[in-house]
Design an enzyme around this catalytic site. Structure first.
Site, PDB file in Angstrom:
ATOM      1  N   LYS A  48      39.524  33.109  82.587  1.00  0.00           N
ATOM      2  CA  LYS A  48      40.766  32.187  82.725  1.00  0.00           C
ATOM      3  C   LYS A  48      40.423  30.929  83.906  1.00  0.00           C
ATOM      4  O   LYS A  48      39.344  30.797  84.767  1.00  0.00           O
ATOM      5  CB  LYS A  48      41.874  32.953  83.326  1.00  0.00           C
ATOM      6  CG  LYS A  48      42.043  33.548  84.906  1.00  0.00           C
ATOM      7  CD  LYS A  48      43.291  34.227  85.208  1.00  0.00           C
ATOM      8  CE  LYS A  48      43.316  34.638  86.634  1.00  0.00           C
ATOM      9  NZ  LYS A  48      44.674  35.629  86.565  1.00  0.00           N
ATOM     10  N   LYS A  66      45.028  37.796  76.567  1.00  0.00           N
ATOM     11  CA  LYS A  66      46.086  38.182  77.383  1.00  0.00           C
ATOM     12  C   LYS A  66      47.014  37.214  77.152  1.00  0.00           C
ATOM     13  O   LYS A  66      46.557  35.923  77.303  1.00  0.00           O
ATOM     14  CB  LYS A  66      45.465  38.380  78.846  1.00  0.00           C
ATOM     15  CG  LYS A  66      44.512  39.526  79.258  1.00  0.00           C
ATOM     16  CD  LYS A  66      44.142  39.272  80.690  1.00  0.00           C
ATOM     17  CE  LYS A  66      45.149  39.117  81.732  1.00  0.00           C
ATOM     18  NZ  LYS A  66      44.383  38.627  82.969  1.00  0.00           N
TER      19      LYS A  66
END
Length: 245
Positions: free
Chosen positions: A28, A86
């Site tokens: 991320k 996610k």
């Protein structure tokens, strides 16, 4: 023993945490928000550059809860070859529509992880709907990093209930959100499947800074890992920290 998830924003960082045998390498971009996403192309390159046995997750970004938008982002990220995608469930928008759409991805055997945010007071009954849609797991995180850590926003009883609910349905249960080394002892007895870290692994505990090998090593050992990296060879160990917002 709970497993360790470490969030990274580049192939360099991913290789570093891989050398520590971190259980889940989470891709991320912290500078882009709570679940800021890396570009799909970059994620694909990182996946190709890591050991095939490494377990990799990736976020799809801080997106509004619009079914088409969320589905497209999740589908694109799933195509990179990561093991887990996610998806943050942010306040507002169409949660039922998003869950219904994502059920199609789950039916294709893509492993989806829903991320709920403790500082938004999520209704944990949503976990049942996530299970019915085929999600593989659910985790608690924090959206506004200025409001404090997960353990400051929810008490042990609430966290224990979250883990219990998820596991009773056969879902993976993860806890994250500005966690520090000192939080580990209080969270392990709750039995989460994994604990997630970013800021605690960085220089000056700043989530947008580079990784700190010493911090990474200490937390890895607390979660049952073995140090397997020469600090002298680590660019992350000597790089200047970025400004922490």
């Amino acid at each position: 023993m709970s497993k360790m998830l470490a969030s990274v924003n580049s192939l360099e960082e991913a290789l570093l945490v891989e050398s520590f045998k971190v259980d889940v390498i989470d891709l991320k971009q912290p500078a882009q928000g709570a679940l800021g996403a890396l570009e799909v192309k970059q994620v694909s390159e990182i996946v190709a550059g890591l050991n095939p046995d490494s377990v990799i997750s990736a976020t799809i970004g801080d997106l509004p809860m619009q079914p088409d938008l969320v589905f497209q982002a999740a589908e694109a990220m799933a195509a990179t070859g990561v093991d887990y995608v996610k998806i943050g469930f942010f306040p507002g928008g169409d949660w039922p529509g998003c869950i219904a759409g994502l059920a199609e991805l789950a039916a294709r055997r893509h492993a989806l992880i829903a991320v709920l945010f403790a500082d938004t007071l999520p209704d944990l009954t949503i976990i049942e709907a996530l299970d019915q849609a085929g999600f593989r797991g659910v985790m608690l995180d924090t959206m506004d990093k200025q409001k404090g850590s997960l353990m400051q926003l929810m008490n042990v009883k609430q966290l224990e209930e979250f883990v219990r609910m998820a596991k009773s349905l056969g879902l993976l249960a993860g806890l994250a959100g500005s966690l520090r080394q000192d939080d580990i002892g209080g969270l392990l007895p709750l039995g989460p499947d994994y604990l997630g870290f970013r800021g605690a692994l960085c220089q000056q505990h700043c989530r947008t800074s580079r990784l700190d090998v010493g911090q990474l090593s200490r937390i890895r050992r607390l979660l049952g890992g073995v140090k397997a990296y020469d600090q002298g060879n680590s660019l992350a160990a000597i790089a200047e920290p970025l400004t922490c917002p």
